[in-house]
Design a protein around this motif. Sequence first.
Motif, PDB file in Angstrom:
ATOM      1  N   GLN A  14       0.858  -1.170   0.000  1.00 50.40           N
ATOM      2  CA  GLN A  14       0.000   0.000   0.000  1.00 50.40           C
ATOM      3  C   GLN A  14       0.903   1.231   0.000  1.00 50.40           C
ATOM      4  O   GLN A  14       2.045   1.163   0.414  1.00 50.40           O
ATOM      5  CB  GLN A  14      -0.860   0.013   1.260  1.00 50.40           C
ATOM      6  CG  GLN A  14      -1.759  -1.196   1.406  1.00 50.40           C
ATOM      7  CD  GLN A  14      -2.468  -1.161   2.734  1.00 50.40           C
ATOM      8  OE1 GLN A  14      -3.099  -0.173   3.077  1.00 50.40           O
ATOM      9  NE2 GLN A  14      -2.357  -2.230   3.493  1.00 50.40           N
ATOM     10  N   ARG A  16       1.848   4.945   1.348  1.00 49.30           N
ATOM     11  CA  ARG A  16       1.648   5.886   2.464  1.00 49.30           C
ATOM     12  C   ARG A  16       2.452   7.140   2.144  1.00 49.30           C
ATOM     13  O   ARG A  16       3.644   7.066   1.900  1.00 49.30           O
ATOM     14  CB  ARG A  16       2.139   5.250   3.763  1.00 49.30           C
ATOM     15  CG  ARG A  16       1.928   6.073   4.989  1.00 49.30           C
ATOM     16  CD  ARG A  16       0.453   6.187   5.281  1.00 49.30           C
ATOM     17  NE  ARG A  16       0.238   7.015   6.448  1.00 49.30           N
ATOM     18  CZ  ARG A  16      -0.564   6.702   7.421  1.00 49.30           C
ATOM     19  NH1 ARG A  16      -1.259   5.591   7.374  1.00 49.30           N
ATOM     20  NH2 ARG A  16      -0.711   7.515   8.432  1.00 49.30           N
ATOM     21  N   TYR A  17       1.778   8.288   2.113  1.00 50.00           N
ATOM     22  CA  TYR A  17       2.440   9.546   1.790  1.00 50.00           C
ATOM     23  C   TYR A  17       2.844  10.271   3.067  1.00 50.00           C
ATOM     24  O   TYR A  17       2.088  10.302   4.036  1.00 50.00           O
ATOM     25  CB  TYR A  17       1.510  10.437   0.968  1.00 50.00           C
ATOM     26  CG  TYR A  17       1.241   9.886  -0.407  1.00 50.00           C
ATOM     27  CD1 TYR A  17       2.152  10.065  -1.436  1.00 50.00           C
ATOM     28  CD2 TYR A  17       0.083   9.165  -0.662  1.00 50.00           C
ATOM     29  CE1 TYR A  17       1.908   9.551  -2.696  1.00 50.00           C
ATOM     30  CE2 TYR A  17      -0.166   8.641  -1.926  1.00 50.00           C
ATOM     31  CZ  TYR A  17       0.747   8.842  -2.938  1.00 50.00           C
ATOM     32  OH  TYR A  17       0.518   8.314  -4.181  1.00 50.00           O
ATOM     33  N   VAL A  18       4.038  10.828   3.070  1.00 48.57           N
ATOM     34  CA  VAL A  18       4.534  11.607   4.206  1.00 48.57           C
ATOM     35  C   VAL A  18       5.067  12.938   3.694  1.00 48.57           C
ATOM     36  O   VAL A  18       5.465  13.060   2.545  1.00 48.57           O
ATOM     37  CB  VAL A  18       5.645  10.852   4.967  1.00 48.57           C
ATOM     38  CG1 VAL A  18       5.106   9.582   5.594  1.00 48.57           C
ATOM     39  CG2 VAL A  18       6.831  10.557   4.079  1.00 48.57           C
ATOM     40  N   ILE A  32       1.611   4.550  12.096  1.00 50.55           N
ATOM     41  CA  ILE A  32       1.241   4.092  10.754  1.00 50.55           C
ATOM     42  C   ILE A  32       0.773   2.645  10.808  1.00 50.55           C
ATOM     43  O   ILE A  32      -0.223   2.270  10.197  1.00 50.55           O
ATOM     44  CB  ILE A  32       2.419   4.240   9.775  1.00 50.55           C
ATOM     45  CG1 ILE A  32       2.708   5.723   9.524  1.00 50.55           C
ATOM     46  CG2 ILE A  32       2.128   3.526   8.452  1.00 50.55           C
ATOM     47  CD1 ILE A  32       3.983   5.978   8.742  1.00 50.55           C
ATOM     48  N   CYS A  33       1.489   1.828  11.559  1.00 46.53           N
ATOM     49  CA  CYS A  33       1.192   0.392  11.604  1.00 46.53           C
ATOM     50  C   CYS A  33       0.008   0.041  12.493  1.00 46.53           C
ATOM     51  O   CYS A  33      -0.528  -1.055  12.386  1.00 46.53           O
ATOM     52  CB  CYS A  33       2.425  -0.369  12.084  1.00 46.53           C
ATOM     53  SG  CYS A  33       3.781  -0.364  10.910  1.00 46.53           S
ATOM     54  N   TYR A  62       3.948  -1.043   3.467  1.00 50.83           N
ATOM     55  CA  TYR A  62       3.654   0.261   2.896  1.00 50.83           C
ATOM     56  C   TYR A  62       4.858   0.761   2.110  1.00 50.83           C
ATOM     57  O   TYR A  62       5.986   0.652   2.591  1.00 50.83           O
ATOM     58  CB  TYR A  62       3.353   1.289   3.994  1.00 50.83           C
ATOM     59  CG  TYR A  62       2.110   0.995   4.774  1.00 50.83           C
ATOM     60  CD1 TYR A  62       0.878   1.441   4.314  1.00 50.83           C
ATOM     61  CD2 TYR A  62       2.163   0.293   5.962  1.00 50.83           C
ATOM     62  CE1 TYR A  62      -0.277   1.181   5.035  1.00 50.83           C
ATOM     63  CE2 TYR A  62       1.008   0.028   6.677  1.00 50.83           C
ATOM     64  CZ  TYR A  62      -0.200   0.475   6.208  1.00 50.83           C
ATOM     65  OH  TYR A  62      -1.335   0.201   6.920  1.00 50.83           O
ATOM     66  N   ILE A  64       6.619   4.008   1.157  1.00 53.61           N
ATOM     67  CA  ILE A  64       6.627   5.370   1.671  1.00 53.61           C
ATOM     68  C   ILE A  64       7.022   6.319   0.534  1.00 53.61           C
ATOM     69  O   ILE A  64       8.076   6.142  -0.082  1.00 53.61           O
ATOM     70  CB  ILE A  64       7.628   5.513   2.842  1.00 53.61           C
ATOM     71  CG1 ILE A  64       7.316   4.509   3.951  1.00 53.61           C
ATOM     72  CG2 ILE A  64       7.644   6.931   3.364  1.00 53.61           C
ATOM     73  CD1 ILE A  64       5.979   4.686   4.611  1.00 53.61           C
ATOM     74  N   TYR A  67       4.881  13.296  -0.094  1.00 56.11           N
ATOM     75  CA  TYR A  67       3.692  13.984  -0.572  1.00 56.11           C
ATOM     76  C   TYR A  67       4.123  15.172  -1.412  1.00 56.11           C
ATOM     77  O   TYR A  67       4.970  15.955  -1.029  1.00 56.11           O
ATOM     78  CB  TYR A  67       2.847  14.456   0.614  1.00 56.11           C
ATOM     79  CG  TYR A  67       1.633  15.215   0.206  1.00 56.11           C
ATOM     80  CD1 TYR A  67       0.527  14.569  -0.306  1.00 56.11           C
ATOM     81  CD2 TYR A  67       1.583  16.591   0.314  1.00 56.11           C
ATOM     82  CE1 TYR A  67      -0.605  15.265  -0.692  1.00 56.11           C
ATOM     83  CE2 TYR A  67       0.463  17.305  -0.072  1.00 56.11           C
ATOM     84  CZ  TYR A  67      -0.626  16.626  -0.565  1.00 56.11           C
ATOM     85  OH  TYR A  67      -1.736  17.327  -0.951  1.00 56.11           O
TER      86      TYR A  67
END
Length: 69
Positions: A14, A16-18, A32-33, A62, A64, A67
């Motif tokens: 999946q 996940r944006y940071v 996150i987890c 995920y 990473i 963003y």
Amino acid sequence: MWRTCVSYPAVLAQVRYVDDVTLLTPQALREICGLPLTKPELKRKQNGLYLRCGTPALEGVYRIERYKD
């Protein structure tokens, strides 16, 4: 596959944006987890940065990404 491969199949993860990758502290990884049964692992692979949560049988992985506006 997680430990032995130099890359990880992006389709199995999946996204996940940071905002800032340097802010991924152990506390942020746990958030996150959720409630992982094992310690989250953050690894740089050839095709990106990946976070593995959970147990070896029930993994949540995920990819990473930063963003972007």
